[in-house]
Design a protein around this motif. Sequence first.
Motif, PDB file in Angstrom:
ATOM      1  N   LEU A  79     -10.376   0.448   5.629  1.00  0.00           N
ATOM      2  CA  LEU A  79      -9.678   1.669   5.260  1.00  0.00           C
ATOM      3  C   LEU A  79      -8.222   1.332   4.999  1.00  0.00           C
ATOM      4  O   LEU A  79      -7.526   0.835   5.894  1.00  0.00           O
ATOM      5  N   GLU A  80      -7.766   1.582   3.774  1.00  0.00           N
ATOM      6  CA  GLU A  80      -6.385   1.244   3.406  1.00  0.00           C
ATOM      7  C   GLU A  80      -5.623   2.513   3.066  1.00  0.00           C
ATOM      8  O   GLU A  80      -6.033   3.287   2.198  1.00  0.00           O
ATOM      9  N   VAL A  81      -4.518   2.732   3.776  1.00  0.00           N
ATOM     10  CA  VAL A  81      -3.684   3.911   3.569  1.00  0.00           C
ATOM     11  C   VAL A  81      -2.429   3.485   2.821  1.00  0.00           C
ATOM     12  O   VAL A  81      -1.728   2.575   3.253  1.00  0.00           O
ATOM     13  N   PRO A  82      -2.117   4.129   1.685  1.00  0.00           N
ATOM     14  CA  PRO A  82      -0.948   3.724   0.891  1.00  0.00           C
ATOM     15  C   PRO A  82       0.355   4.259   1.469  1.00  0.00           C
ATOM     16  O   PRO A  82       0.357   5.040   2.435  1.00  0.00           O
ATOM     17  N   ARG A  83       1.478   3.875   0.887  1.00  0.00           N
ATOM     18  CA  ARG A  83       2.754   4.536   1.173  1.00  0.00           C
ATOM     19  C   ARG A  83       2.557   6.010   0.843  1.00  0.00           C
ATOM     20  O   ARG A  83       1.903   6.364  -0.124  1.00  0.00           O
ATOM     21  N   SER A 103      -0.818   1.190   5.902  1.00  0.00           N
ATOM     22  CA  SER A 103      -1.554   0.517   6.976  1.00  0.00           C
ATOM     23  C   SER A 103      -2.991   0.274   6.550  1.00  0.00           C
ATOM     24  O   SER A 103      -3.502   0.915   5.629  1.00  0.00           O
ATOM     25  N   ARG A 104      -3.641  -0.654   7.260  1.00  0.00           N
ATOM     26  CA  ARG A 104      -5.023  -1.003   6.910  1.00  0.00           C
ATOM     27  C   ARG A 104      -5.803  -1.284   8.190  1.00  0.00           C
ATOM     28  O   ARG A 104      -5.282  -1.871   9.133  1.00  0.00           O
ATOM     29  N   LYS A 117     -14.486  -4.928  18.131  1.00  0.00           N
ATOM     30  CA  LYS A 117     -13.276  -5.572  17.611  1.00  0.00           C
ATOM     31  C   LYS A 117     -12.939  -5.005  16.235  1.00  0.00           C
ATOM     32  O   LYS A 117     -13.813  -4.873  15.375  1.00  0.00           O
ATOM     33  N   VAL A 118     -11.651  -4.672  16.035  1.00  0.00           N
ATOM     34  CA  VAL A 118     -11.163  -4.196  14.736  1.00  0.00           C
ATOM     35  C   VAL A 118      -9.896  -4.972  14.393  1.00  0.00           C
ATOM     36  O   VAL A 118      -9.248  -5.555  15.269  1.00  0.00           O
ATOM     37  N   VAL A 119      -9.539  -4.972  13.109  1.00  0.00           N
ATOM     38  CA  VAL A 119      -8.344  -5.686  12.640  1.00  0.00           C
ATOM     39  C   VAL A 119      -7.402  -4.675  11.992  1.00  0.00           C
ATOM     40  O   VAL A 119      -7.800  -3.917  11.100  1.00  0.00           O
ATOM     41  N   LEU A 120      -6.146  -4.666  12.461  1.00  0.00           N
ATOM     42  CA  LEU A 120      -5.147  -3.708  11.980  1.00  0.00           C
ATOM     43  C   LEU A 120      -3.982  -4.419  11.322  1.00  0.00           C
ATOM     44  O   LEU A 120      -3.555  -5.483  11.765  1.00  0.00           O
ATOM     45  N   SER A 121      -3.454  -3.819  10.253  1.00  0.00           N
ATOM     46  CA  SER A 121      -2.116  -4.186   9.777  1.00  0.00           C
ATOM     47  C   SER A 121      -1.376  -2.888   9.539  1.00  0.00           C
ATOM     48  O   SER A 121      -1.974  -1.895   9.109  1.00  0.00           O
ATOM     49  N   GLY A 122      -0.079  -2.862   9.850  1.00  0.00           N
ATOM     50  CA  GLY A 122       0.682  -1.623   9.750  1.00  0.00           C
ATOM     51  C   GLY A 122       0.757  -0.932  11.090  1.00  0.00           C
ATOM     52  O   GLY A 122       1.070  -1.551  12.100  1.00  0.00           O
TER      53      GLY A 122
END
Length: 292
Positions: A79-83, A103-104, A117-122
Amino acid sequence: THSGIKPTNNQCKTVAVQERIILPGSKSAVLKLANGKMVTIGKQALKIIEDGGSVVKYEEGQLSYSSDMSFDKELYNELEVPRGGECQVQLDDGTKVWLNAESRLKYPVVFNGMERKVVLSGEGYFEVAKDVERPFTVCVEGVNVTALGTEFNISSVGGDGEVFTTLVNGSVRVKNEQGKECILQPSQQAVCRRGDEEIGVQEVNTALYTSWKDGYYMFDKQPLEKIMETLARWYDVKVFFADPQVAGIRFSGRVKRYEDIYSVLEMIRLTNDVAFEIDGQNVTVSYKEKRK
């Protein structure tokens, strides 16, 4: 100002008024399914049948997963959330995640095995469903944050290798790339910096780090540079400082997250020696002009 509207009388220059209003962010994201298909998430309700029969629903701003079966192999969604966006997802185990702008999150459609387990950025806020048998781990920038059932916020938005884990309740274990660990208590924050062996732990007002999820931003003596970085992601604008020293001015206050940008900037302007000028999606910050 760029809009051609001049300040009246001898007032200081205020936020430039223009026809095109810069609105706050809204529910929007892109969901990448296990088969690579991209689905745009917005205002419309959706129902997706994933490979293997899992059902993915989207309504009232939240994705939710449900499945009556387990799979031989783990299928992942991203799931990718834009600006200028935000999205909420309820995972297969009942865990709720709020994703902030830019964020993703990558996660299994169904959690198999003995760990989740999950992977986050943002930036994301996690309300983890309790399951003592299966720890829940968030991987972000080489840092692993593990919980059994708890609420916490993780932020790595600066792009400078810093990961902030803020615990609201319960307890979590934070482990950095070097293998150092610490256990957080409620109202504590762990700071992991890339290349640093030690993990910094400090007591914080958790609302300063989690209020975005509840519709407002809280700032406490925060440099204007950091505040404008936060607003830039949410309003999808570019920020320029006319004088580098302006970036260091500190501001404390609470601003509503769903108002247009003018209301937010006006509150900052009224309590500080700064002015804002808006041209399209560009915001320039400067000192107020001294007028006689």
